[in-house]
Design a protein around this motif. Sequence first.
Motif, PDB file in Angstrom:
ATOM      1  N   ARG A   1     -28.087  -6.699  22.441  1.00 57.35           N
ATOM      2  CA  ARG A   1     -26.877  -7.143  23.184  1.00 57.35           C
ATOM      3  C   ARG A   1     -26.447  -6.619  24.637  1.00 57.35           C
ATOM      4  O   ARG A   1     -25.659  -7.324  25.280  1.00 57.35           O
ATOM      5  CB  ARG A   1     -25.675  -6.569  22.249  1.00 57.35           C
ATOM      6  N   ARG A   2     -27.086  -5.473  25.025  1.00 56.24           N
ATOM      7  CA  ARG A   2     -26.906  -5.033  26.468  1.00 56.24           C
ATOM      8  C   ARG A   2     -27.687  -5.568  27.297  1.00 56.24           C
ATOM      9  O   ARG A   2     -27.600  -5.110  28.460  1.00 56.24           O
ATOM     10  CB  ARG A   2     -26.928  -3.747  26.335  1.00 56.24           C
ATOM     11  N   THR A   3     -28.659  -6.490  26.911  1.00 57.61           N
ATOM     12  CA  THR A   3     -29.463  -7.304  28.088  1.00 57.61           C
ATOM     13  C   THR A   3     -28.709  -7.859  29.005  1.00 57.61           C
ATOM     14  O   THR A   3     -27.579  -8.293  28.821  1.00 57.61           O
ATOM     15  CB  THR A   3     -30.584  -7.912  27.384  1.00 57.61           C
ATOM     16  N   ARG A   4     -29.114  -7.943  30.260  1.00 50.50           N
ATOM     17  CA  ARG A   4     -28.471  -8.496  31.695  1.00 50.50           C
ATOM     18  C   ARG A   4     -28.028  -9.867  30.993  1.00 50.50           C
ATOM     19  O   ARG A   4     -26.930 -10.543  31.347  1.00 50.50           O
ATOM     20  CB  ARG A   4     -29.053  -8.481  32.638  1.00 50.50           C
TER      21      ARG A   4
ATOM     22  N   ARG B   1     -25.445 -10.369  27.909  1.00 50.32           N
ATOM     23  CA  ARG B   1     -23.988  -9.879  28.379  1.00 50.32           C
ATOM     24  C   ARG B   1     -23.510 -11.043  29.207  1.00 50.32           C
ATOM     25  O   ARG B   1     -22.281 -11.239  28.838  1.00 50.32           O
ATOM     26  CB  ARG B   1     -24.129  -8.507  29.016  1.00 50.32           C
ATOM     27  N   GLU B   2     -24.116 -11.593  30.038  1.00 51.34           N
ATOM     28  CA  GLU B   2     -23.435 -12.422  30.821  1.00 51.34           C
ATOM     29  C   GLU B   2     -23.287 -13.843  30.099  1.00 51.34           C
ATOM     30  O   GLU B   2     -22.252 -14.418  30.186  1.00 51.34           O
ATOM     31  CB  GLU B   2     -24.377 -12.956  32.214  1.00 51.34           C
ATOM     32  N   PHE B   3     -24.328 -14.352  29.333  1.00 57.04           N
ATOM     33  CA  PHE B   3     -24.328 -15.522  28.602  1.00 57.04           C
ATOM     34  C   PHE B   3     -22.733 -15.270  27.714  1.00 57.04           C
ATOM     35  O   PHE B   3     -21.985 -16.308  27.650  1.00 57.04           O
ATOM     36  CB  PHE B   3     -25.419 -15.604  27.740  1.00 57.04           C
ATOM     37  N   THR B   4     -22.708 -14.024  27.045  1.00 57.93           N
ATOM     38  CA  THR B   4     -21.449 -13.855  26.238  1.00 57.93           C
ATOM     39  C   THR B   4     -20.176 -14.011  26.941  1.00 57.93           C
ATOM     40  O   THR B   4     -19.200 -14.510  26.380  1.00 57.93           O
ATOM     41  CB  THR B   4     -21.820 -12.600  25.349  1.00 57.93           C
ATOM     42  N   LEU B   5     -20.065 -13.371  28.021  1.00 58.45           N
ATOM     43  CA  LEU B   5     -19.213 -13.073  28.716  1.00 58.45           C
ATOM     44  C   LEU B   5     -18.732 -14.732  29.484  1.00 58.45           C
ATOM     45  O   LEU B   5     -17.634 -15.211  29.090  1.00 58.45           O
ATOM     46  CB  LEU B   5     -19.010 -12.410  30.059  1.00 58.45           C
ATOM     47  N   LEU B   6     -19.695 -15.392  29.952  1.00 52.98           N
ATOM     48  CA  LEU B   6     -19.453 -16.747  30.419  1.00 52.98           C
ATOM     49  C   LEU B   6     -18.930 -17.686  29.356  1.00 52.98           C
ATOM     50  O   LEU B   6     -17.830 -18.584  29.433  1.00 52.98           O
ATOM     51  CB  LEU B   6     -20.604 -17.362  30.956  1.00 52.98           C
TER      52      LEU B   6
ATOM     53  N   LEU C   1     -15.634 -19.860  39.575  1.00 55.76           N
ATOM     54  CA  LEU C   1     -16.244 -18.475  39.883  1.00 55.76           C
ATOM     55  C   LEU C   1     -17.756 -18.385  39.366  1.00 55.76           C
ATOM     56  O   LEU C   1     -18.015 -18.551  38.283  1.00 55.76           O
ATOM     57  CB  LEU C   1     -15.486 -17.164  39.549  1.00 55.76           C
ATOM     58  N   LEU C   2     -18.610 -17.879  39.886  1.00 55.37           N
ATOM     59  CA  LEU C   2     -19.899 -17.705  39.656  1.00 55.37           C
ATOM     60  C   LEU C   2     -20.263 -16.261  39.566  1.00 55.37           C
ATOM     61  O   LEU C   2     -19.810 -15.256  40.018  1.00 55.37           O
ATOM     62  CB  LEU C   2     -20.811 -18.203  40.779  1.00 55.37           C
ATOM     63  N   ASP C   3     -21.510 -16.063  38.962  1.00 53.64           N
ATOM     64  CA  ASP C   3     -22.361 -14.852  38.867  1.00 53.64           C
ATOM     65  C   ASP C   3     -21.465 -13.611  38.150  1.00 53.64           C
ATOM     66  O   ASP C   3     -21.039 -12.607  38.857  1.00 53.64           O
ATOM     67  CB  ASP C   3     -22.968 -14.402  40.080  1.00 53.64           C
ATOM     68  N   PHE C   4     -21.318 -13.612  36.795  1.00 54.17           N
ATOM     69  CA  PHE C   4     -20.474 -12.514  36.356  1.00 54.17           C
ATOM     70  C   PHE C   4     -21.507 -11.702  35.653  1.00 54.17           C
ATOM     71  O   PHE C   4     -21.061 -10.795  34.769  1.00 54.17           O
ATOM     72  CB  PHE C   4     -19.785 -13.316  34.833  1.00 54.17           C
ATOM     73  N   ASP C   5     -22.650 -11.278  36.175  1.00 57.72           N
ATOM     74  CA  ASP C   5     -23.502 -10.384  35.956  1.00 57.72           C
ATOM     75  C   ASP C   5     -22.809  -8.987  36.051  1.00 57.72           C
ATOM     76  O   ASP C   5     -22.248  -8.714  37.123  1.00 57.72           O
ATOM     77  CB  ASP C   5     -24.838 -10.292  36.818  1.00 57.72           C
ATOM     78  N   ARG C   6     -22.830  -8.337  34.866  1.00 55.34           N
ATOM     79  CA  ARG C   6     -22.115  -6.717  35.015  1.00 55.34           C
ATOM     80  C   ARG C   6     -20.543  -6.848  34.998  1.00 55.34           C
ATOM     81  O   ARG C   6     -19.895  -6.003  35.003  1.00 55.34           O
ATOM     82  CB  ARG C   6     -22.320  -5.951  36.185  1.00 55.34           C
ATOM     83  N   GLY C   7     -19.868  -8.268  35.055  1.00 51.30           N
ATOM     84  CA  GLY C   7     -18.659  -8.422  34.639  1.00 51.30           C
ATOM     85  C   GLY C   7     -18.246  -7.876  33.285  1.00 51.30           C
ATOM     86  O   GLY C   7     -18.961  -7.836  32.201  1.00 51.30           O
ATOM     87  N   ARG C   8     -16.825  -8.025  33.033  1.00 48.97           N
ATOM     88  CA  ARG C   8     -16.393  -7.640  31.792  1.00 48.97           C
ATOM     89  C   ARG C   8     -15.050  -7.770  31.720  1.00 48.97           C
ATOM     90  O   ARG C   8     -14.310  -8.064  32.560  1.00 48.97           O
ATOM     91  CB  ARG C   8     -16.663  -6.020  31.357  1.00 48.97           C
TER      92      ARG C   8
END
Length: 250
Positions: A85-88, A91-96, A185-192
């Motif tokens: 679940r913590r892979t980059r 995590r980004e897929f789930t948030l998007l 907005l693009l690129d939510f890597d590390r977003g939360r």
Amino acid sequence: MIRAQVQPTPTGAILFDATAVQHVDEAWFEPAHWQASSTASTQSGGRGGVVFFEAPFGAGVLRHYRRGGLVGRLNADHYLWTGRRRTRGFREFTLLAQLHDAGLRVPAPLFARYVREGLRYRADLVTRRIPGARTLAERSLAGDVDAALAARVGRTLAGFHVRGAWHADLNAHNVVVDGAGEIWLLDFDRGRMRPPAMPWQQANLERLHRSLAKIGAIKRLEGFDARFWHPLLAAYHRVLADRAARGDAP
């Protein structure tokens, strides 16, 4: 609504939207696959190794997660394994998916993958491509911005912030205007997601302003603050004030 499913692979797993595809071929995460396809066109660039392609399930964007800066010179694309679940990508897929289903304008996630190698892993993400997209950086440097665009950007950012969507790297390259003039907005890597609060919201806005200064947009556009930044802030704070007046909960 996005329906996320996990597909195991010999070396990891794939998370995908079952409303878009029934299964995912691991070859779809390889740029060479799209470059060799007669139904696809590709374009690469950027630290993340972005590839744009056309496929039967629609236009997509493939991004391979890469490290930047000094660390990236020593370790280009491996991350410490701390759980699926913590892979980059996951995590980004789930948030998007969460943001997309809430009606916010983000690229819809299609599929994400991790490839595990002992205590390390590599990751990729595929999202839908935004039609006619131009970044705010591109438009600013071309002088193609005005108060109306600024207001749309301000309202969009406020819409994300009041829902608690924190972008880890809000810059002029990650704010996009589509062919119809809508803001994404693009690129939510590390977003939360986090409780709305003015300190982090203000820090997000300041980060965007710094990025515009860094690319030289502020110097190139005469009267930048009056023509663009002040209208953006005015629209942003108007959304927050209207929400507070209605007593809307975050």
